[in-house]
Design an enzyme around this catalytic site. Structure first.
Site, mmCIF file in Angstrom:
data_model
loop_
_atom_site.group_PDB
_atom_site.id
_atom_site.type_symbol
_atom_site.label_atom_id
_atom_site.label_comp_id
_atom_site.label_asym_id
_atom_site.label_seq_id
_atom_site.Cartn_x
_atom_site.Cartn_y
_atom_site.Cartn_z
ATOM 1 N N LYS A 205 -1.619 8.661 29.648
ATOM 2 C CA LYS A 205 -0.869 9.148 28.372
ATOM 3 C C LYS A 205 0.334 10.097 28.616
ATOM 4 O O LYS A 205 1.309 10.166 27.721
ATOM 5 C CB LYS A 205 -2.169 9.797 27.686
ATOM 6 C CG LYS A 205 -2.822 8.801 27.045
ATOM 7 C CD LYS A 205 -3.947 9.180 25.854
ATOM 8 C CE LYS A 205 -4.386 8.224 25.018
ATOM 9 N NZ LYS A 205 -5.216 8.531 24.084
ATOM 10 N N LYS B 131 -5.083 -2.702 28.090
ATOM 11 C CA LYS B 131 -6.131 -2.611 26.791
ATOM 12 C C LYS B 131 -5.386 -2.602 25.717
ATOM 13 O O LYS B 131 -4.269 -1.837 25.670
ATOM 14 C CB LYS B 131 -6.888 -1.326 27.018
ATOM 15 C CG LYS B 131 -6.594 -0.037 26.795
ATOM 16 C CD LYS B 131 -7.531 0.643 26.424
ATOM 17 C CE LYS B 131 -7.168 2.119 25.880
ATOM 18 N NZ LYS B 131 -8.043 2.831 24.797
ATOM 19 N N LYS C 179 -4.117 1.733 19.973
ATOM 20 C CA LYS C 179 -3.425 2.076 18.504
ATOM 21 C C LYS C 179 -1.957 2.060 18.897
ATOM 22 O O LYS C 179 -1.202 2.110 17.992
ATOM 23 C CB LYS C 179 -4.443 3.189 17.779
ATOM 24 C CG LYS C 179 -5.691 2.935 17.658
ATOM 25 C CD LYS C 179 -5.998 4.255 16.727
ATOM 26 C CE LYS C 179 -7.256 4.714 16.943
ATOM 27 N NZ LYS C 179 -7.505 5.881 17.974
#
Ligand code: AQP
Length: 345
Positions: free
Chosen positions: A121, A204, A207
């Site tokens: 992230k 993966k 969102k």
């Protein structure tokens, strides 16, 4: 699950999801659908909307409120019953942040440095990431252990954070010479513990992927769902006779797993049914199963979102019930650590 007779802790399930963007199919199959199954199995279930986690990356305040209500609506529309499960947003129970601080002082910097989600992230710009993003797993451990939760249903991407939760509980118990926090079991089961992007079988589904075509959102209508599956990246081969034949075909394997999880079938049974058929046949069948399952949820979400005051009432009631479990556990933690608590009750 472990035999409850082996543990002094009453079985209790806790899990949470961040209110960021719209819920995607991976969140639904890897988490929410299984939250509902656990609720329906009769075990005590506590489900959270982790808004404090969401702000580890910038969130527009109005969007955050909307996403929090939409996630509550998704939970309920998917079958969570706010009377049978405790359903609330994290920031309404102050114990999460309070216990997280204690755990920041238990967890080691070296442990945090190994967390792959932070690396993913924060990306190349880790120096500029928030301190909250770095400490995220410590808050997640607090979420779980504040309720003495024994079982946590999650997708596979959360496995490392749950191992860290176990490490924190073990170190706390050892440092203070107590048997106070349970060593929580991750529950990572089913055909869809890691749903992959529709555009790239090595990533993966998420969102926050910039490509909307990479995921199915719970708010997508039937045409959008069919179109996204039609355009999903695949190879040119027909489906094989056995699962072995999917070994080096990540995109095909992903679609088979999604079908299996949506239709409550095993991946073997899906391959058995579609062996020798091409994606021209399989993709429309997959879209049909997805629309059958997801359209009623989207309809119910719309109905629930029309009454935001009722959603807020449900979250407030859930937070009261969550706080009633959390407060004595936090108080006992403070006593163990040596904090004086002398304010009149
Ligand atoms: N692709 C996935 N397959 C299976 N399970 C998944 N989960 C997420 N993606 C998949 C599970 O959903 C739960 C909630 O996730 P989260 O929102 O708290 O954070 P996340 O794992 O980071 O999910 P996203 O969709 O990728 O969110 P963003 O993009 O906002 O970071 C967890 O149980 C997770 O395992």
């Amino acid at each position: 699950m472990t035999d409850p007779a082996q543990s002094k802790f009453t079985p209790r399930v806790f899990s949470g999801i961040q209110p960021t963007n719209h819920l995607q199919l991976g969140n639904y199959l890897g988490a929410v659908k299984r939250f509902v199954e656990m609720q329906n199995s009769g075990i005590e279930t506590v489900y959270c909307i982790v808004d404090l986690h969401a702000i580890t990356v910038w969130q527009d305040p109005a969007d955050l409120q909307n996403a929090t209500r939409e996630l509550a609506a998704s939970y309920i529309a998917s079958g969570l019953d706010p009377k049978r499960s405790i359903l609330f947003n994290q920031s309404q129970v102050p114990g999460h942040a309070q216990l997280a601080w204690i755990f920041n002082c238990v967890a080691r910097v070296g442990w945090m440095n190994r967390m792959t989600q932070f690396k993913d992230k924060a990306g190349k710009n880790a120096e500029n990431a928030s301190l909250g993003l770095y400490a995220y797993p410590s808050l997640m451990a607090a979420d779980i252990l504040l309720y003495h939760a024994t079982h946590v249903p999650v997708g596979e991407d959360q496995k490392q954070h749950l191992e860290l939760t176990r490490d924190i509980a073990t170190k706390f118990n050892h440092d203070f010479g107590v048997d106070f926090f349970p060593i929580t079991e991750p529950v990572i089961e089913g055909a869809a513990t890691r749903v992959m992007s529709l555009r790239d079988g090595s990533k993966k589904m998420s969102k926050s992927d910039p490509s909307d075509a990479s995921r199915i959102n719970l708010t997508d209508d039937a045409d959008t769902i069919a179109q996204k599956f039609r355009k999903a990246r695949t190879d040119a081969e027909p489906l094989p006779e056995t699962l072995d034949g999917l070994k080096d075909r990540p995109e095909a394997k992903n679609l088979v797993n999604i079908y299996a999880a949506l239709a409550d079938m095993s991946p073997e049974a899906v391959v058995g049914e579609f062996a020798g058929k091409g994606f021209g046949t399989f993709k429309p069948a997959l879209a049909e199963v997805a629309v059958d399952k997801l359209a009623p949820i989207a309809g119910e979400m719309k109905r629930l979102m029309a009454d935001p005051a009722e959603i807020d009432r449900i979250l407030g009631d859930g937070a009261d019930r969550a706080d009633a479990i959390a407060r004595p556990i936090l108080d006992a933690t403070y006593d163990i650590v040596g904090m004086i608590r002398s304010r009149p009750a």
